[in-house]
Design a protein around this motif. Structure first.
Motif, PDB file in Angstrom:
ATOM      1  N   UNK A  48       0.831  -1.207   0.000  1.00 37.21           N
ATOM      2  CA  UNK A  48       0.000   0.000   0.000  1.00 37.21           C
ATOM      3  C   UNK A  48       0.867   1.258   0.000  1.00 37.21           C
ATOM      4  N   UNK A  49       1.955   1.223   0.752  1.00 39.93           N
ATOM      5  CA  UNK A  49       2.863   2.372   0.800  1.00 39.93           C
ATOM      6  C   UNK A  49       3.507   2.601  -0.560  1.00 39.93           C
ATOM      7  N   UNK A  50       3.915   1.532  -1.205  1.00 41.59           N
ATOM      8  CA  UNK A  50       4.524   1.644  -2.531  1.00 41.59           C
ATOM      9  C   UNK A  50       3.520   2.197  -3.541  1.00 41.59           C
ATOM     10  N   UNK A  51       2.296   1.697  -3.485  1.00 38.37           N
ATOM     11  CA  UNK A  51       1.267   2.119  -4.438  1.00 38.37           C
ATOM     12  C   UNK A  51       0.997   3.617  -4.354  1.00 38.37           C
ATOM     13  N   UNK A  52       1.191   4.184  -3.171  1.00 39.76           N
ATOM     14  CA  UNK A  52       0.894   5.603  -2.970  1.00 39.76           C
ATOM     15  C   UNK A  52       2.071   6.513  -3.311  1.00 39.76           C
ATOM     16  N   UNK A  53       3.207   5.934  -3.689  1.00 37.50           N
ATOM     17  CA  UNK A  53       4.411   6.719  -3.949  1.00 37.50           C
ATOM     18  C   UNK A  53       4.562   6.974  -5.451  1.00 37.50           C
ATOM     19  N   UNK A  54       4.380   8.225  -5.896  1.00 36.04           N
ATOM     20  CA  UNK A  54       4.470   8.511  -7.338  1.00 36.04           C
ATOM     21  C   UNK A  54       5.878   8.370  -7.900  1.00 36.04           C
ATOM     22  N   UNK A  55       6.879   8.300  -7.028  1.00 35.22           N
ATOM     23  CA  UNK A  55       8.261   8.184  -7.484  1.00 35.22           C
ATOM     24  C   UNK A  55       8.741   6.738  -7.570  1.00 35.22           C
ATOM     25  N   UNK A  56       7.869   5.804  -7.201  1.00 34.91           N
ATOM     26  CA  UNK A  56       8.252   4.392  -7.250  1.00 34.91           C
ATOM     27  C   UNK A  56       8.436   3.957  -8.702  1.00 34.91           C
ATOM     28  N   UNK A  57       9.486   3.124  -8.957  1.00 31.83           N
ATOM     29  CA  UNK A  57       9.758   2.684 -10.313  1.00 31.83           C
ATOM     30  C   UNK A  57       9.703   1.164 -10.473  1.00 31.83           C
ATOM     31  N   UNK A  58      10.077   0.421  -9.422  1.00 32.87           N
ATOM     32  CA  UNK A  58      10.153  -1.028  -9.531  1.00 32.87           C
ATOM     33  C   UNK A  58      10.217  -1.633  -8.136  1.00 32.87           C
ATOM     34  N   UNK A 101      -0.558  -7.446  -8.452  1.00 37.22           N
ATOM     35  CA  UNK A 101      -0.988  -7.316  -9.848  1.00 37.22           C
ATOM     36  C   UNK A 101      -1.380  -5.876 -10.162  1.00 37.22           C
ATOM     37  N   UNK A 102      -2.055  -5.211  -9.219  1.00 29.71           N
ATOM     38  CA  UNK A 102      -2.573  -3.863  -9.445  1.00 29.71           C
ATOM     39  C   UNK A 102      -1.567  -2.766  -9.130  1.00 29.71           C
ATOM     40  N   UNK A 103      -0.418  -3.119  -8.582  1.00 30.38           N
ATOM     41  CA  UNK A 103       0.595  -2.110  -8.300  1.00 30.38           C
ATOM     42  C   UNK A 103       0.965  -1.408  -9.607  1.00 30.38           C
ATOM     43  N   UNK A 104       1.175  -0.097  -9.579  1.00 28.05           N
ATOM     44  CA  UNK A 104       1.397   0.618 -10.844  1.00 28.05           C
ATOM     45  C   UNK A 104       2.775   0.430 -11.458  1.00 28.05           C
ATOM     46  N   UNK A 105       3.654  -0.293 -10.770  1.00 25.80           N
ATOM     47  CA  UNK A 105       5.009  -0.496 -11.291  1.00 25.80           C
ATOM     48  C   UNK A 105       5.328  -1.988 -11.341  1.00 25.80           C
ATOM     49  N   UNK A 106       6.322  -2.398 -12.140  1.00 24.19           N
ATOM     50  CA  UNK A 106       6.661  -3.818 -12.232  1.00 24.19           C
ATOM     51  C   UNK A 106       7.147  -4.387 -10.896  1.00 24.19           C
ATOM     52  N   UNK A 201      17.908  -6.643 -14.560  1.00 16.80           N
ATOM     53  CA  UNK A 201      16.526  -6.444 -15.024  1.00 16.80           C
ATOM     54  C   UNK A 201      15.973  -5.118 -14.508  1.00 16.80           C
ATOM     55  N   UNK A 202      16.236  -4.819 -13.235  1.00 18.36           N
ATOM     56  CA  UNK A 202      15.796  -3.552 -12.660  1.00 18.36           C
ATOM     57  C   UNK A 202      16.412  -2.384 -13.423  1.00 18.36           C
ATOM     58  N   UNK A 203      17.715  -2.477 -13.723  1.00 25.02           N
ATOM     59  CA  UNK A 203      18.396  -1.396 -14.435  1.00 25.02           C
ATOM     60  C   UNK A 203      17.775  -1.166 -15.812  1.00 25.02           C
ATOM     61  N   UNK A 204      17.398  -2.235 -16.481  1.00 19.52           N
ATOM     62  CA  UNK A 204      16.757  -2.105 -17.790  1.00 19.52           C
ATOM     63  C   UNK A 204      15.425  -1.367 -17.668  1.00 19.52           C
ATOM     64  N   UNK A 205      14.647  -1.714 -16.648  1.00 20.16           N
ATOM     65  CA  UNK A 205      13.356  -1.057 -16.434  1.00 20.16           C
ATOM     66  C   UNK A 205      13.544   0.420 -16.096  1.00 20.16           C
ATOM     67  N   UNK A 206      14.533   0.716 -15.257  1.00 20.04           N
ATOM     68  CA  UNK A 206      14.771   2.105 -14.851  1.00 20.04           C
ATOM     69  C   UNK A 206      15.208   2.973 -16.035  1.00 20.04           C
ATOM     70  N   UNK A 207      15.751   2.344 -17.067  1.00 25.43           N
ATOM     71  CA  UNK A 207      16.199   3.093 -18.245  1.00 25.43           C
ATOM     72  C   UNK A 207      15.021   3.505 -19.133  1.00 25.43           C
ATOM     73  N   UNK A 208      13.839   2.925 -18.884  1.00 28.36           N
ATOM     74  CA  UNK A 208      12.667   3.242 -19.696  1.00 28.36           C
ATOM     75  C   UNK A 208      11.898   4.423 -19.099  1.00 28.36           C
ATOM     76  N   UNK A 209      11.055   5.013 -19.922  1.00 32.62           N
ATOM     77  CA  UNK A 209      10.240   6.135 -19.459  1.00 32.62           C
ATOM     78  C   UNK A 209       9.293   5.664 -18.365  1.00 32.62           C
ATOM     79  N   UNK A 210       9.312   6.285 -17.173  1.00 33.66           N
ATOM     80  CA  UNK A 210       8.488   5.798 -16.063  1.00 33.66           C
ATOM     81  C   UNK A 210       6.991   5.859 -16.331  1.00 33.66           C
ATOM     82  N   UNK A 211       6.541   6.896 -17.020  1.00 33.53           N
ATOM     83  CA  UNK A 211       5.110   6.992 -17.325  1.00 33.53           C
ATOM     84  C   UNK A 211       4.691   5.883 -18.277  1.00 33.53           C
ATOM     85  N   UNK A 212       5.531   5.583 -19.260  1.00 29.55           N
ATOM     86  CA  UNK A 212       5.209   4.513 -20.207  1.00 29.55           C
ATOM     87  C   UNK A 212       5.116   3.164 -19.499  1.00 29.55           C
ATOM     88  N   UNK A 213       6.016   2.920 -18.557  1.00 26.99           N
ATOM     89  CA  UNK A 213       5.983   1.665 -17.807  1.00 26.99           C
ATOM     90  C   UNK A 213       4.701   1.561 -16.990  1.00 26.99           C
TER      91      UNK A 213
END
Length: 264
Positions: A48-58, A101-106, A201-213
């Protein structure tokens, strides 16, 4: 160790965050990280804490000690055999899996040792999974007379119906390489390389646009249950929204012009 440290129990889920990446570790190593009610509550709070953080990436989920997760705590279940407790426990576990599943980040499962029953369900609920070659997977409730019905929901959304039912009705273990072939995990690596592979794998994801992810994860999960025409309509709408993002436009222009993007 001071007196307060001696009194306070170790957290059931440890969390560390850096640069938008949160590592969650199940922390009941003496119980092979079995999903007690308290551990499920701790994991839900962390999600829940992660889901509420707009800066979360992975997010990366792992287990302390010898195993990733041995499923539900059968001893706790038998000590509370009332129907209300059982219903509450499985509802709590289902909420945790759906939160992943519903978390906004991978979410990446980093698997070692065993992942059995609800532990295998946890792996299947994550968006990605990388395992040590020595890891083993099973939905083994059938061996004690309990068909793994709730793990079957996540399992059957990852692997074929026949493979899933074979695992569910036999309770037999499969190795990491078989889990890759089944589609339960993405990759099996040498045990010593597990953390490095996850970091890559995390580094690859972080290299992508966060909004697109974020757009992509929400679209991918939701469209899977839609009829084909509805899925295409929904995906098209998401793609338009994504396309209209300023950073997306700049990245596309930079690609066309063969230059580095100038992001905000």
């Amino acid at each position: 160790m001071n007196i307060q440290q001696a009194i306070d129990p170790a957290p059931l889920v440890t969390s560390r965050s850096n640069n938008g990446v949160t590592h969650l570790r199940l922390n009941r190593p003496d119980k092979l990280n079995a999903l007690s009610s308290a551990l499920l509550d701790a994991l839900q709070q962390a999600l829940d804490k992660i889901a509420a953080d707009p800066d979360e990436r992975c997010v990366v989920i792992s287990g302390a000690g010898k195993a990733f997760c041995a499923g539900h705590d059968l001893a706790e279940m038998r000590s509370n055999p009332e129907e209300a407790h059982c219903r509450g426990l499985f509802a709590r576990c289902s909420d945790v899996m759906q939160s992943i599943v519903n978390l906004p980040v991978p979410v990446i499962a980093q698997v070692h040792g065993i992942a059995t029953a609800a532990g295998c369900q946890l792996v299947a609920s994550c968006d990605l999974a990388i395992a040590a070659r020595s890891a083993r997977f099973a939905v083994s409730g059938i061996n004690v007379g309990l068909f793994c019905s709730t793990p079957a929901v996540a399992l059957s959304r990852n692997v074929s119906a026949k493979q899933a039912f074979d695992m569910l009705v036999t309770g037999e273990f499969i190795g990491a390489e078989t889990a890759v072939a089944y589609g339960l995990i993405n990759q099996a690596v040498d045990d010593a390389e597990l953390e490095t592979a996850v970091q890559a794998k995390v580094a690859t994801i972080l290299h992508k646009d966060p909004a697109a992810v974020r757009y992509g994860k929400a679209m991918f999960q939701k469209q899977r249950t839609m009829p084909l025409p509805d899925a295409y309509a929904f995906a098209s709408d998401i793609m338009v929204r994504n396309m209209l993002q300023p950073d997306t436009a700049e990245r596309i222009d930079a690609f066309i012009e063969k230059r580095a993007p100038k992001l905000r």
